[in-house]
Design an enzyme around this catalytic site. Structure first.
Site, PDB file in Angstrom:
ATOM      1  N   LEU A  24      49.985  29.488 -61.509  1.00 24.08           N
ATOM      2  CA  LEU A  24      48.863  28.558 -61.355  1.00 24.08           C
ATOM      3  C   LEU A  24      49.130  27.490 -60.302  1.00 24.08           C
ATOM      4  O   LEU A  24      50.240  26.981 -60.167  1.00 24.08           O
ATOM      5  CB  LEU A  24      48.561  27.902 -62.710  1.00 24.08           C
ATOM      6  N   HIS A  28      43.449  27.001 -59.183  1.00 21.11           N
ATOM      7  CA  HIS A  28      43.145  27.356 -60.573  1.00 21.11           C
ATOM      8  C   HIS A  28      42.757  26.110 -61.366  1.00 21.11           C
ATOM      9  O   HIS A  28      41.817  26.121 -62.159  1.00 21.11           O
ATOM     10  CB  HIS A  28      44.382  27.977 -61.244  1.00 21.11           C
ATOM     11  N   GLN A  52      44.020  46.545 -60.939  1.00 21.31           N
ATOM     12  CA  GLN A  52      43.439  46.103 -59.671  1.00 21.31           C
ATOM     13  C   GLN A  52      44.421  46.167 -58.496  1.00 21.31           C
ATOM     14  O   GLN A  52      44.084  45.767 -57.386  1.00 21.31           O
ATOM     15  CB  GLN A  52      42.819  44.710 -59.810  1.00 21.31           C
ATOM     16  N   GLN A 139      35.468  30.542 -55.140  1.00 24.85           N
ATOM     17  CA  GLN A 139      34.863  31.089 -53.917  1.00 24.85           C
ATOM     18  C   GLN A 139      35.921  31.719 -52.999  1.00 24.85           C
ATOM     19  O   GLN A 139      35.611  32.529 -52.134  1.00 24.85           O
ATOM     20  CB  GLN A 139      34.119  29.946 -53.197  1.00 24.85           C
ATOM     21  N   ASP A 141      37.866  34.011 -53.639  1.00 21.98           N
ATOM     22  CA  ASP A 141      37.698  35.459 -53.766  1.00 21.98           C
ATOM     23  C   ASP A 141      36.195  35.756 -53.804  1.00 21.98           C
ATOM     24  O   ASP A 141      35.640  36.122 -54.838  1.00 21.98           O
ATOM     25  CB  ASP A 141      38.403  35.951 -55.022  1.00 21.98           C
ATOM     26  N   SER A 176      46.949  29.865 -52.599  1.00 16.75           N
ATOM     27  CA  SER A 176      47.027  31.212 -53.165  1.00 16.75           C
ATOM     28  C   SER A 176      48.402  31.386 -53.787  1.00 16.75           C
ATOM     29  O   SER A 176      49.398  30.854 -53.291  1.00 16.75           O
ATOM     30  CB  SER A 176      46.838  32.252 -52.050  1.00 16.75           C
ATOM     31  N   ARG A 178      50.137  33.828 -53.590  1.00 14.50           N
ATOM     32  CA  ARG A 178      50.989  34.562 -52.647  1.00 14.50           C
ATOM     33  C   ARG A 178      51.556  33.661 -51.533  1.00 14.50           C
ATOM     34  O   ARG A 178      52.474  34.079 -50.832  1.00 14.50           O
ATOM     35  CB  ARG A 178      50.222  35.736 -52.037  1.00 14.50           C
TER      36      ARG A 178
HETATM   37  P1  AMP Z   1      43.966  34.617 -59.290  1.00 15.31           P
HETATM   38  O1  AMP Z   1      44.966  34.085 -60.245  1.00 15.31           O
HETATM   39  O2  AMP Z   1      44.421  34.646 -57.874  1.00 15.31           O
HETATM   40  O3  AMP Z   1      43.375  35.918 -59.759  1.00 15.31           O
HETATM   41  O4  AMP Z   1      42.764  33.588 -59.300  1.00 15.31           O
HETATM   42  C1  AMP Z   1      42.134  33.197 -60.501  1.00 15.31           C
HETATM   43  C2  AMP Z   1      40.881  32.431 -60.162  1.00 15.31           C
HETATM   44  O5  AMP Z   1      41.213  31.274 -59.395  1.00 15.31           O
HETATM   45  C3  AMP Z   1      39.907  33.252 -59.309  1.00 15.31           C
HETATM   46  O6  AMP Z   1      38.581  32.988 -59.739  1.00 15.31           O
HETATM   47  C4  AMP Z   1      40.167  32.722 -57.927  1.00 15.31           C
HETATM   48  O7  AMP Z   1      39.070  32.863 -57.056  1.00 15.31           O
HETATM   49  C5  AMP Z   1      40.471  31.269 -58.212  1.00 15.31           C
HETATM   50  N1  AMP Z   1      41.223  30.686 -57.099  1.00 15.31           N
HETATM   51  C6  AMP Z   1      42.366  31.172 -56.545  1.00 15.31           C
HETATM   52  N2  AMP Z   1      42.742  30.414 -55.497  1.00 15.31           N
HETATM   53  C7  AMP Z   1      41.800  29.442 -55.369  1.00 15.31           C
HETATM   54  C8  AMP Z   1      41.618  28.349 -54.462  1.00 15.31           C
HETATM   55  N3  AMP Z   1      42.459  28.101 -53.467  1.00 15.31           N
HETATM   56  N4  AMP Z   1      40.532  27.558 -54.643  1.00 15.31           N
HETATM   57  C9  AMP Z   1      39.657  27.808 -55.640  1.00 15.31           C
HETATM   58  N5  AMP Z   1      39.782  28.805 -56.532  1.00 15.31           N
HETATM   59  C10 AMP Z   1      40.837  29.624 -56.399  1.00 15.31           C
END
Ligand code: AMP
Length: 272
Positions: A24, A28, A52, A139, A141, A176, A178
């Protein structure tokens, strides 16, 4: 989790849900904070969804930091963290898949075949388990947001979807999970991504131009850096994700690049 959700619903409490793959960060947490403002019970799921990831993708090395994630959720006042195992989410014999043949095969779906089938299938499972009134997505993703919107409409789900803005670092790089793998040099290179999006926006704002001019402007910025390999730069209709014929309405300029073996995506909304 189903029992918790049933009880909360029976008490008339509004459940808000933030699905994540963990590791996180502030992106998040921005979703968590908004959901907390709107709902009485906040649930965060942490699940690195094998469905996925394609063969040869980064499933095995995807960062897993569960105890730090739980601490971050506690600090933020999250009520429940739901962190199932892969076997619980996909027991032996499970085979049902949720497929979006058109939307799911463009852009990210073209580069990552099967990705959105994995996303849609697991998001539907999570929504069935958590039974939220509201679920928040980033947004960042953008195509995933469109997929979940399509899924919710097509399967008549009873959930309100929130899409929240991209959280960026001080250099404009979208946060991110990553990013932690980027070397200092790659992190600098990655700053070209938001600059490329901005260059595209500027061309669109000038008016009277073709969609290709917007794409070319963004590409030109990314091509300044040979260490950055472009997967795609596309300008699409914000709902259908089909390429636009002319600059009008609500569009998305989307970028996917590779830096070494790390793949990054970003996007910006262009409204004319
Ligand atoms: P993930 O853990 O990467 O699958 O992301 C979980 C949620 O957090 C998804 O709805 C992503 O779009 C959101 N998310 C990831 N990175 C960001 C960011 N930099 N800004 C806003 N939301 C994010």
């Amino acid at each position: 989790m189903k029992e918790v959700a049933r009880k909360a619903r029976a008490r008339g409490r509004k459940i808000g849900f933030v699905p994540t793959m963990g590791a996180l960060h502030e992106g998040h947490m921005s979703l968590v904070r908004r959901v907390k403002e709107l709902c009485e019970v906040t649930v965060v799921s942490i699940f690195v969804n094998p469905l996925q990831f394609g063969p040869g993708e980064d499933l095995e090395r995807y960062p897993r930091t569960l105890s730090a994630d739980v601490d971050a959720c506690i600090a933020e006042g999250v009520d429940y963290v739901f962190a199932p195992s892969a076997e619980e989410m996909e027991p032996a014999g499970a085979e049902t898949r949720v497929e979006l043949p058109a939307l799911g095969s463009r852009l990210e779906g073209r580069s990552r075949p099967g990705h959105f089938t994995g996303v849609a299938t697991v998001v539907l499972k999570l929504l069935n388990i958590v039974q939220p009134h509201m679920a928040a997505f980033g947004q960042k993703d953008a195509q995933q947001c469109a997929v979940v919107r399509r899924l919710a409409a097509d399967l008549m789900l009873d959930v309100e979807l929130l899409v929240l803005p991209i959280v960026r670092d001080e250099h404009g790089l979208a946060l991110s999970s990553r990013n932690r793998w980027l070397t200092e040099q790659d992190r600098e290179r990655a700053r070209l991504i938001p600059r490329a999006l901005e260059a595209g926006r500027e061309v669109a704002r000038d008016g009277g131009r073709q969609p290709q001019a917007v794409i070319d402007a963004a590409r030109a910025v990314l091509e300044e850096e040979p260490g950055l390999e472009i997967d795609y730069v596309e300008l699409v209709d914000a709902e259908s994700f089909e390429s636009v014929e002319q600059l009008a309405g609500e569009m998305l300029l989307l970028v996917a690049v590779r830096l070494g073996d790390i793949r990054l995506i970003d996007n910006t909304v262009i409204r004319l």
